[in-house]
Design an enzyme around this catalytic site. Structure first.
Site, short mmCIF file in Angstrom:
data_model
loop_
_atom_site.label_atom_id
_atom_site.label_comp_id
_atom_site.label_asym_id
_atom_site.label_seq_id
_atom_site.Cartn_x
_atom_site.Cartn_y
_atom_site.Cartn_z
N GLU A 10 0.84 -1.20 0.00
CA GLU A 10 0.00 0.00 0.00
C GLU A 10 0.88 1.25 0.00
O GLU A 10 1.54 1.56 1.00
CB GLU A 10 -0.93 0.02 1.21
CG GLU A 10 -1.81 1.27 1.24
CD GLU A 10 -2.73 1.32 2.45
OE1 GLU A 10 -3.28 2.41 2.72
OE2 GLU A 10 -2.90 0.28 3.12
N LYS B 275 -7.80 -15.51 16.21
CA LYS B 275 -8.04 -15.15 14.81
C LYS B 275 -9.48 -14.78 14.52
O LYS B 275 -9.97 -14.97 13.39
CB LYS B 275 -7.58 -16.28 13.88
CG LYS B 275 -6.10 -16.62 13.98
CD LYS B 275 -5.73 -17.74 13.03
CE LYS B 275 -4.23 -18.02 13.06
NZ LYS B 275 -3.79 -18.65 14.32
N ASP C 227 2.18 -14.23 12.70
CA ASP C 227 1.04 -14.83 12.02
C ASP C 227 0.13 -13.72 11.52
O ASP C 227 -0.51 -13.04 12.32
CB ASP C 227 0.28 -15.75 12.99
CG ASP C 227 -0.79 -16.57 12.30
OD1 ASP C 227 -1.19 -16.19 11.18
OD2 ASP C 227 -1.24 -17.57 12.87
N HIS D 197 -2.96 10.03 -1.39
CA HIS D 197 -3.13 8.67 -1.92
C HIS D 197 -3.14 8.66 -3.44
O HIS D 197 -2.67 7.70 -4.05
CB HIS D 197 -4.42 8.05 -1.37
CG HIS D 197 -4.21 7.33 -0.08
ND1 HIS D 197 -4.12 5.97 0.00
CD2 HIS D 197 -4.06 7.79 1.19
CE1 HIS D 197 -3.92 5.61 1.27
NE2 HIS D 197 -3.89 6.71 2.01
#
Length: 573
Positions: A252, A384, A460, A558
């Site tokens: 990004e 998660k 992770d 952006h």
């Protein structure tokens, strides 16, 4: 752990494809050009019969005449006939035995000779990969009408046979590493099998330059290559009096630059302060009884302080770093969810806590034989997944990080004002998130920074879900002149040993932060410091993004850094 890159064996690969090769070629298979790959010469081509028939004949001949000669030798011993006296049939058998032995001895050298033949013919199949790439450029409707791309010939006849066996389904793809004993070769063969099965090219996915031995049995199964993600640095981040250069792996645009600006603002104001509030990984099995009464009996037993020391001894046997901290129970009918929390040293600790939980469950079976263990994880952990229990109770490392940004820095570096930031934070991060029904999402983009640091340091990525739980607070102080900003993150799940942290690239990023491996002097201090750095980086990212929004710079920045003008021009054309 010292990870060294192993130089892979030299396999034949397609030559690089130039840009001009596609500009001048309109169709993948012109009628006037023969694109079929010329067959690779093999050492076995000199044989009058196919290789499998020749092998069968000589194997049969060798064992047949050997059996015949042994049988004749025993007969001569029984009849006292001299061994040097041989008949014509025995002489023919001896000659056949010697000839078949010489052939079999030479047979095992065919692959060795073939490697030299193949190396001299490296230019064969130069157009195979371009044909696959040309197929990628065609629309799906046209692709369906085209034949699959011709296969790439492997470096040896043996590899070619294995590829065909994998494609046909005779050899399971997952078993290549164990059968070949060479992880790089297994990945190369699997990769070619995938290309032939799907008819799609993997040319852009790199294969070389990676130590496949290092991921065997711990990081990734059935590899066919690796994905490259650019790593940028933000900082220096001045945190608790120390400077850190923070690695961030992301695709990004503007993310690293924005975080870097936040670090600059924090540095100019004397740095940030990070405090570790709690450190404990959790696992919550679910057990079932025949009645709710029996389930409640176990609940009361586990929550009794008199029993905790006994359970802790059983739990702590799983590891010299595991230390049971608490047990929390919740019932749903006759089902009981038991949330164990323990410290895990410098490891993230999921495996460690799971082993301890297994020990306790086996211990409890003696007093509660009617207990039925449904699962080692009952989602009360909760791993998660966004869950209120993690937001309230915490999981992993709970950290709060704060900084005071002066009015001068807010105006000159962040290009906004303190009142504008305070108002935006209230309406966006607090009220706006409440309107959205957010769970742990009272922030601008904590997940952006957490994910980037996680990927760079071998954490992770899926645990970004609960690790990004964050509430960002902003308050005007010193008569409204300065800004107090803080982030509170109750469940940052990180480790500096195990998992992806032992890979070469990720290990280098951990080393950049000074938290590589386990801290032998103070167990767990490296992982706790990493969690604090993550929170400090989030603080910088929140400060910069909120300032950009308050100043009306978000869209402009952006469009400049996060949108490729080259890609946009391609779309426009």
């Amino acid at each position: 752990m010292d990870v060294r890159r192993r130089l892979p064996p030299k396999l034949r690969r397609p030559l690089p494809i130039t840009e001009s090769s596609h500009h001048h070629r309109k169709t993948p298979f012109p009628a006037d050009v023969d694109r079929s790959p010329s067959p690779t010469p093999k050492a076995s081509d000199a044989l009058p019969l196919p290789l499998y028939l020749t092998n069968g004949i000589f194997f049969t001949l060798f064992f047949s005449v050997a059996y015949y000669l042994l049988h004749r030798w025993r007969d001569k011993i029984r009849s006292s006939t001299p061994l040097h006296i041989v008949t014509l049939s025995e002489l023919a058998a001896i000659v056949s035995l010697i000839a078949s032995f010489i052939y079999l001895l030479g047979f095992f050298g065919i692959d060795f000779v073939q490697s030299f033949v193949s190396r001299a013919d490296v230019d064969v199949d130069i157009d195979v990969e371009p044909d696959i790439l040309e197929a990628d450029r065609r629309p799906c409707s046209k692709l369906m009408d085209q034949p699959p791309p011709p296969p790439v010939v492997m470096s040896s006849e043996e590899d070619e046979e294995i590829v065909k066996s994998v494609v046909s389904g005779k050899t399971p793809s997952y078993s290549l590493e164990s059968k070949l004993g060479d992880c790089y070769r297994a990945a190369s063969i699997r990769r070619e099998a995938v290309q032939r099965t799907t008819g799609r090219s993997l040319l852009g996915l790199p294969l070389d330059g990676f130590d496949y031995e290092s991921i065997l049995g711990q990081c990734c199964e059935m590899p066919i290559g690796y994905v490259q993600i650019p790593v940028g640095i933000a900082g220096p981040l001045l945190l608790n009096g120390c400077e850190y250069v923070v690695p961030m792996a992301t695709t990004e645009g503007c993310l690293v630059a924005s975080t870097n600006r936040g670090c600059k603002a924090i540095y100019a104001c004397g740095g940030a302060t990070g405090i570790l509030l709690k450190d404990g990984m959790t696992r919550a099995p679910v057990v079932r009884f025949s009645t709710a009464k029996r389930a409640s009996d176990l609940k009361f037993f586990l929550e009794d302080p008199l029993n905790f020391d006994t359970l802790a001894v059983v739990f702590n046997k799983s590891s010299r770093f595991a230390r049971l901290q608490s047990i929390q129970c919740s019932m749903a009918g006759k089902n009981l969810y038991i949330r164990f929390c323990c410290s895990t040293g410098d490891a993230m600790g999921m495996n460690m806590v799971s082993k301890g939980v297994q020990n306790v469950l086996e211990f409890l079976q003696s007093d509660f034989p009617d207990m039925d263990v449904i699962g080692i994880s009952g989602n009360f952990c909760s791993d998660k997944k966004p869950a209120a229990v993690n937001w309230i109770e915490g999981r992993g490392k709970s950290v709060v990080c704060e900084a005071i940004i002066t009015d001068d820095v807010v105006k000159k570096v962040l290009k906004t004002t303190v009142p504008a930031l305070v108002e935006l934070n209230m309406l966006k991060n607090l009220a706006g998130s409440a309107v959205a029904g957010a769970l742990g999402g009272f922030n601008a983009h904590a997940a952006n920074i957490v994910s980037a640091v996680f990927i760079a340091t071998g954490q992770d990525p899926a645990q970004n879900i609960e690790s990004s739980h964050c509430i960002t607070m902003m308050e005007a102080i010193n008569n409204g002149k300065d800004l107090h900003i803080s982030v509170t993150m109750p469940s940052i799940e990180v480790g500096t040993v195990g998992g992806g942290t032992q890979l070469a690239s990720q290990s280098a990023c951990l080393n950049l932060l000074g938290v590589k491996g386990a801290n032998k002097e103070s167990h767990g201090s490296n992982s706790r410091l990493l969690a604090t750095i993550v929170a400090g980086s989030v603080l910088a990212g929140e400060l910069s993004l909120m300032s950009a929004i308050a100043a009306g710079q978000l869209v402009r920045s952006h469009m400049k850094y996060n949108r490729s003008s080259r890609d946009m021009s391609k779309i426009g054309s």
